[in-house]
Design an enzyme around this catalytic site. Structure first.
Site, PDB file in Angstrom:
ATOM      1  N   CYS A 157       1.703   1.946  -1.533  1.00 40.10           N
ATOM      2  CA  CYS A 157       0.307   2.314  -1.816  1.00 40.10           C
ATOM      3  C   CYS A 157      -0.634   1.183  -1.411  1.00 40.10           C
ATOM      4  CB  CYS A 157       0.151   2.649  -3.302  1.00 40.10           C
ATOM      5  SG  CYS A 157      -1.543   3.037  -3.763  1.00 40.10           S
ATOM      6  N   CYS A 160      -3.542   0.520  -3.806  1.00 38.93           N
ATOM      7  CA  CYS A 160      -3.142  -0.204  -5.021  1.00 38.93           C
ATOM      8  C   CYS A 160      -2.894  -1.685  -4.720  1.00 38.93           C
ATOM      9  CB  CYS A 160      -1.839   0.361  -5.599  1.00 38.93           C
ATOM     10  SG  CYS A 160      -1.756   2.137  -5.626  1.00 38.93           S
ATOM     11  N   ASP A 161      -2.204  -1.968  -3.627  1.00 41.87           N
ATOM     12  CA  ASP A 161      -1.667  -3.318  -3.426  1.00 41.87           C
ATOM     13  C   ASP A 161      -2.326  -4.127  -2.308  1.00 41.87           C
ATOM     14  OD1 ASP A 161       0.100  -2.771  -5.472  1.00 41.87           O
ATOM     15  OD2 ASP A 161       1.639  -1.984  -4.126  1.00 41.87           O
TER      16      ASP A 161
END
Ligand code: NAP
Length: 334
Positions: A157, A160-161
């Protein structure tokens, strides 16, 4: 894993052994799945006064349990570890509201007639309404390094990261909209993004392709596959193989983003509710499935946003729709 069984425990008056009460199997709402959508639905349903069960599966918590730090879930100024968010904060909040949580796996359902049923290996649960919140799992490449470096440079992701990888070289695998969108997004942080695709043309939409191809930070590796991920404590090197020439090459990178699609966890519901050709739940109206009394929330139907916060939002929406449905059903019976 310790189970919060549906059984209530009665303390005998003489302080003798605790005798488990008969297992409770009938609920107003049965929620299948304990990721952000399932827990949020649990909080809302219980708080609205419904007797609510979450069947969490054998590994509760959803995808965030495999994540390290979560920086983009509101309410945690300094971020929070994924397992703490799921297994402590959300789970305990749900239990405080009165949700019964059973760490068991649904192995079958019967939505063909009322009461709606969800079966585990040992129990048959009934709900006046059901919320499907079983999520989706990112497809994996099948490399050993994905396990070794999960949360240590291998991610599924970018949203997200990505911010954890500032000023680093990165690899993205895939040729669909997700891979191209993620590669483009990651150029905000990375010095170079290597997009590795197994064919010589992308599957992604033309507009996304054009955007990526005009981005100087993205380097394309056609007809190629990642065959190995190496590093000491975290990802340091990725081995590529050209699938036409069999030639191997190495890239020194800080991270590998795998974006080769997702698989919704819906095998259980095949032939019971409408699913699309890829297995995602089809919503008929808001969070309603095609079966009266059966609702769905989160990544199990959402192939676009796939964030913890959007899944939680869908959980809230499903719970509100369940409340309306149960209230109207009760009115009809009067
Ligand atoms: P996808 O369209 O299924 O694409 C998956 C990509 O990964 C394909 O290029 C495929 O290669 C490759 N792939 C699959 N298995 C692989 C493996 N084992 N090793 C290497 N490569 C592999 O998945 P997606 O990109 O996640 O998109 C899913 C859906 O969401 C699509 O309908 C997409 O349009 C939509 N989506 C939309 C947006 C947007 O509109 N902003 C953003 C993201 C996703 P091949 O091409 O060779 O099959």
């Amino acid at each position: 894993m310790a189970a919060d069984s549906g059984a209530t425990v009665q303390e005998s008056k003489d302080d003798g052994p605790k005798i488990p009460d008969k297992k409770k199997t009938k609920f107003d709402v049965v929620i299948i799945g304990a990721g952000p959508s399932g827990y949020t639905a649990g909080i809302y349903c219980s708080r609205a006064g419904y007797d609510t069960l979450i069947l969490s599966g054998i590994l509760p918590g959803g995808q965030l349990v495999n994540t390290t730090e979560v920086e983009n879930y509101p309410g945690f100024e300094n971020g929070i570890m994924g397992p703490d968010l799921m297994m402590i904060e959300m789970r305990k909040q749900c239990q405080r509201m009165g949700t019964t949580i059973v760490d068991d796996e649904a192995v079958d359902v019967d939505f063909r007639r009322k009461p709606l049923k969800v079966l585990t290996a040992s129990e048959e649960y009934e709900g006046r309404a059901i919320i499907i919140a079983t999520g989706a799992n990112p497809r994996k490449l099948g490399l050993e390094g994905e396990e070794t470096f999960g949360g240590k440079g291998v991610s599924y992701c970018a949203t997200c990261d990505g911010p954890f990888f500032r000023n680093q070289e990165l690899v993205v695998v895939g040729g669909g909209d997700s891979a191209v969108e993620e590669a483009t997004f990651l150029t905000k942080f990375a010095t170079t993004v290597h997009l590795v695709h197994r064919r010589d043309e992308l599957r992604a939409s033309k507009v996304m392709q054009d955007r990526a191809q005009s981005n100087e930070k993205i380097k394309f590796h056609w007809d190629s596959a990642v065959t190995d991920i190496k590093g000491d404590q975290k990802v340091q090197e990725v081995v590529l193989k050209n699938l036409k020439t069999n030639e191997e090459s190495k890239l020194t990178v800080g991270g590998l983003f795998v974006a080769i699609g997702h698989e919704p966890n819906t095998k259980l519901f095949k032939n019971q509710i409408d699913l699309d050709e890829e297995g995602y739940v089809i919503l008929k109206n808001k969070t309603h499935t095609n079966i009266e009394g059966v609702f769905a929330a989160g990544d199990v139907h959402d192939r676009i946003y796939r964030q913890a916060i959007t899944a939680a939002g869908y959980g809230c929406m499903a719970a509100i729709d369940v409340d309306k449905y149960l209230t109207e059903s009760a009115d009809k019976q009067e």
